[in-house]
Design a protein around this motif. Structure first.
Motif, PDB file in Angstrom:
ATOM      1  N   LEU A   1      -3.361   1.225 -20.959  1.00 50.47           N
ATOM      2  CA  LEU A   1      -4.713   1.093 -20.422  1.00 50.47           C
ATOM      3  C   LEU A   1      -4.776   1.750 -19.054  1.00 50.47           C
ATOM      4  CD1 LEU A   1      -7.563  -0.156 -20.735  1.00 50.47           C
ATOM      5  CD2 LEU A   1      -6.666  -2.201 -19.592  1.00 50.47           C
ATOM      6  N   GLU A   2      -5.653   2.708 -18.901  1.00 50.60           N
ATOM      7  CA  GLU A   2      -5.838   3.389 -17.624  1.00 50.60           C
ATOM      8  C   GLU A   2      -6.706   2.527 -16.719  1.00 50.60           C
ATOM      9  OE1 GLU A   2      -5.869   5.485 -14.450  1.00 50.60           O
ATOM     10  OE2 GLU A   2      -4.720   6.280 -16.158  1.00 50.60           O
ATOM     11  N   LEU A   3      -6.183   2.185 -15.541  1.00 52.52           N
ATOM     12  CA  LEU A   3      -6.904   1.306 -14.616  1.00 52.52           C
ATOM     13  C   LEU A   3      -7.597   2.050 -13.487  1.00 52.52           C
ATOM     14  CD1 LEU A   3      -4.573  -1.802 -14.164  1.00 52.52           C
ATOM     15  CD2 LEU A   3      -6.509  -1.504 -15.716  1.00 52.52           C
ATOM     16  N   GLY A   4      -7.143   3.265 -13.190  1.00 53.72           N
ATOM     17  CA  GLY A   4      -7.747   3.985 -12.077  1.00 53.72           C
ATOM     18  C   GLY A   4      -7.516   3.266 -10.768  1.00 53.72           C
ATOM     19  N   ILE A   5      -8.574   3.093  -9.993  1.00 54.13           N
ATOM     20  CA  ILE A   5      -8.462   2.454  -8.686  1.00 54.13           C
ATOM     21  C   ILE A   5      -8.085   0.982  -8.803  1.00 54.13           C
ATOM     22  CG2 ILE A   5     -10.889   1.774  -8.556  1.00 54.13           C
ATOM     23  CD1 ILE A   5      -8.561   2.990  -5.679  1.00 54.13           C
ATOM     24  N   LEU A   6      -8.374   0.365  -9.961  1.00 55.50           N
ATOM     25  CA  LEU A   6      -8.014  -1.032 -10.157  1.00 55.50           C
ATOM     26  C   LEU A   6      -6.498  -1.229 -10.163  1.00 55.50           C
ATOM     27  CD1 LEU A   6     -10.577  -2.227 -12.864  1.00 55.50           C
ATOM     28  CD2 LEU A   6     -10.574  -2.713 -10.398  1.00 55.50           C
ATOM     29  N   TYR A   7      -5.775  -0.135 -10.415  1.00 52.90           N
ATOM     30  CA  TYR A   7      -4.312  -0.229 -10.387  1.00 52.90           C
ATOM     31  C   TYR A   7      -3.831  -0.543  -8.973  1.00 52.90           C
ATOM     32  CZ  TYR A   7       0.544   0.756 -11.620  1.00 52.90           C
ATOM     33  OH  TYR A   7       1.892   0.644 -11.846  1.00 52.90           O
ATOM     34  N   PHE A   8      -4.553  -0.054  -7.993  1.00 52.08           N
ATOM     35  CA  PHE A   8      -4.235  -0.362  -6.591  1.00 52.08           C
ATOM     36  C   PHE A   8      -4.339  -1.860  -6.350  1.00 52.08           C
ATOM     37  CE2 PHE A   8      -5.874  -1.441  -2.377  1.00 52.08           C
ATOM     38  CZ  PHE A   8      -4.840  -0.975  -1.576  1.00 52.08           C
ATOM     39  N   VAL A   9      -5.410  -2.473  -6.876  1.00 52.10           N
ATOM     40  CA  VAL A   9      -5.604  -3.919  -6.714  1.00 52.10           C
ATOM     41  C   VAL A   9      -4.463  -4.679  -7.369  1.00 52.10           C
ATOM     42  CG1 VAL A   9      -7.134  -5.863  -7.195  1.00 52.10           C
ATOM     43  CG2 VAL A   9      -8.109  -3.605  -6.665  1.00 52.10           C
ATOM     44  N   LEU A  10      -4.058  -4.233  -8.566  1.00 50.87           N
ATOM     45  CA  LEU A  10      -2.970  -4.889  -9.283  1.00 50.87           C
ATOM     46  C   LEU A  10      -1.656  -4.810  -8.509  1.00 50.87           C
ATOM     47  CD1 LEU A  10      -1.789  -6.238 -11.820  1.00 50.87           C
ATOM     48  CD2 LEU A  10      -1.481  -3.932 -12.782  1.00 50.87           C
TER      49      LEU A  10
ATOM     50  N   VAL B   1       0.837  -1.213   0.000  1.00 52.55           N
ATOM     51  CA  VAL B   1       0.000   0.000   0.000  1.00 52.55           C
ATOM     52  C   VAL B   1       0.868   1.258   0.000  1.00 52.55           C
ATOM     53  CG1 VAL B   1      -1.671   1.339   1.342  1.00 52.55           C
ATOM     54  CG2 VAL B   1      -1.958  -1.136   1.124  1.00 52.55           C
ATOM     55  N   ILE B   2       1.921   1.240   0.813  1.00 54.09           N
ATOM     56  CA  ILE B   2       2.830   2.391   0.879  1.00 54.09           C
ATOM     57  C   ILE B   2       3.466   2.650  -0.481  1.00 54.09           C
ATOM     58  CG2 ILE B   2       5.027   3.210   1.829  1.00 54.09           C
ATOM     59  CD1 ILE B   2       4.272   1.808   4.451  1.00 54.09           C
ATOM     60  N   PHE B   3       3.941   1.586  -1.113  1.00 48.39           N
ATOM     61  CA  PHE B   3       4.597   1.746  -2.419  1.00 48.39           C
ATOM     62  C   PHE B   3       3.620   2.233  -3.478  1.00 48.39           C
ATOM     63  CE2 PHE B   3       7.544  -1.798  -0.818  1.00 48.39           C
ATOM     64  CZ  PHE B   3       8.361  -0.857  -0.186  1.00 48.39           C
ATOM     65  N   TYR B   4       2.377   1.785  -3.386  1.00 48.58           N
ATOM     66  CA  TYR B   4       1.364   2.243  -4.343  1.00 48.58           C
ATOM     67  C   TYR B   4       1.172   3.748  -4.247  1.00 48.58           C
ATOM     68  CZ  TYR B   4      -3.254   3.470  -6.094  1.00 48.58           C
ATOM     69  OH  TYR B   4      -4.291   4.107  -6.727  1.00 48.58           O
ATOM     70  N   PHE B   5       1.005   4.245  -3.037  1.00 47.96           N
ATOM     71  CA  PHE B   5       0.744   5.685  -2.867  1.00 47.96           C
ATOM     72  C   PHE B   5       1.971   6.528  -3.227  1.00 47.96           C
ATOM     73  CE2 PHE B   5      -2.852   4.260  -0.171  1.00 47.96           C
ATOM     74  CZ  PHE B   5      -3.851   4.997  -0.774  1.00 47.96           C
ATOM     75  N   ILE B   6       3.157   6.040  -2.890  1.00 43.39           N
ATOM     76  CA  ILE B   6       4.363   6.788  -3.261  1.00 43.39           C
ATOM     77  C   ILE B   6       4.507   6.838  -4.779  1.00 43.39           C
ATOM     78  CG2 ILE B   6       6.885   6.846  -3.165  1.00 43.39           C
ATOM     79  CD1 ILE B   6       6.759   5.548  -0.439  1.00 43.39           C
ATOM     80  N   TYR B   7       4.315   5.694  -5.421  1.00 41.69           N
ATOM     81  CA  TYR B   7       4.511   5.611  -6.865  1.00 41.69           C
ATOM     82  C   TYR B   7       3.471   6.429  -7.633  1.00 41.69           C
ATOM     83  CZ  TYR B   7       5.099   3.703 -11.548  1.00 41.69           C
ATOM     84  OH  TYR B   7       5.295   3.560 -12.899  1.00 41.69           O
ATOM     85  N   THR B   8       2.220   6.317  -7.245  1.00 37.43           N
ATOM     86  CA  THR B   8       1.162   7.029  -7.972  1.00 37.43           C
ATOM     87  C   THR B   8       1.193   8.531  -7.715  1.00 37.43           C
ATOM     88  OG1 THR B   8      -0.410   6.462  -6.191  1.00 37.43           O
ATOM     89  CG2 THR B   8      -0.388   5.055  -8.156  1.00 37.43           C
TER      90      THR B   8
END
Length: 320
Positions: A146-155, A123-130
């Protein structure tokens, strides 16, 4: 190839070859030996007491090499994520290994606690990266984003947690995990060079050099095991590299051996809970072949070959 890349690989290799012969006796002295799973293959019981936590060496040495060759690499957000992923997952593994060694059994961190810590890092890496990058993925072959939006978090969440656990499950035979990880890192080195991520390429090459040095002492019969310290770290490194290089989907292909190992456990556990029967003789999958009569070295060589094919296909899909 620039000299700095050769230096990163060479220095890490030489340092590992120099450190390991001293590190192994040290682990023996402080009695940091592996406790084998009672439910594992009976032939593996002779490995009880083999020093573990060898991953400490190939985690720390590449970081030191990168500091030596280009300390400014740590100033970018992308590289900070990769380094923290490598060290962060290594720390989780170290805690698990330490508890196992202290308790003298195979009960380290509770699975729920280990997964929680892995999840927090994801989760930390997701928020830092995005905060500095888009939530898009590249579709191999088609060459579209392909734009994933919030689904990118799941990935990303799934990438970090699944990959670290998958590599961890692969660490069950002498040389298996280190060899397949060495092979899987290679395509990401090429992707990094093609995308001008020179710092990431240097780190990955340093890790490769250190892994090769570690393999000198980990091939059958292993004188040392990497432990969760090493396997979780390698999983985190591969996931972070795939994210930074926008090769998230290709991680599935390149890390095909890890995917198969993870799926074999999921399938085995799910099927057994429902039917009280087993599909495989033993999971993860490498034990299935062992229980079928293949020698440990034969199983490892077979998985290395499969890993090589996966890496080649993944690289091909990433550059066409």
């Amino acid at each position: 190839m620039e000299i700095k890349y050769l230096l990163a690989f060479g220095i890490a290799l030489v340092l590992t070859l120099l450190v390991m012969p001293r590190f192994i006796p040290f682990l023996h002295k402080i009695k940091f030996g592996q406790s084998m799973r009672l439910e594992g293959p009976k032939s593996h019981m002779v490995k009880t007491g083999t020093p573990t936590m060898g991953g400490i060496v190939f985690v720390l040495i590449p970081i030191l090499v990168l500091l030596l060759l280009d300390y400014q690499a740590f100033f970018s957000v992308e590289m900070l994520i990769v380094v923290l992923a490598y060290l962060g997952y290594a720390l989780i593994g170290f805690i698990d290994d330490f508890l196992i060694v202290v308790k003298k059994n195979n009960d380290g961190l509770k699975p729920s606690m280990k997964f929680l810590l892995q999840s927090v890092l994801a989760v930390i890496f997701y928020f830092i990266y995005t905060s500095v990058a888009e939530t898009t993925i590249q579709i191999p072959v088609l060459g579209i984003s392909l734009e994933l939006g919030i689904l990118y978090f799941v990935l990303i969440f799934f990438m970090f947690t699944a990959e670290s656990n998958a590599v961890n499950l692969t660490d069950g035979l002498d040389g298996l995990c280190a060899g397949t990880a060495f092979i899987a890192i290679a395509p990401f080195v090429i992707f990094a060079l093609l995308q001008d991520y020179s710092d990431l390429a240097m780190l990955l090459l340093a890790v490769s050099g250190s892994l090769l040095g570690y393999l000198r002492f980990n091939i059958h019969p292993a004188k040392i095991f990497m432990g969760d310290t090493g396997s979780l770290a390698l999983g985190g490194l591969l996931a972070a590299s795939a994210m930074i290089l926008k090769q998230e989907l290709l991680l599935i292909v390149i890390g095909g051996v890890f995917v198969i190992e993870l799926l074999s456990v999921v399938i085995q556990v799910t099927y057994y809970k429902r039917t009280h029967k087993r599909i495989f003789r033993m999971a993860p999958l490498h034990h299935h072949f062992e229980e079928g009569g293949m020698k440990e070295t034969q199983v490892v060589l077979m998985f290395w070959c499969i890993g090589f094919l996966c890496a080649v296909v993944g690289l091909w899909l990433g550059v066409i």
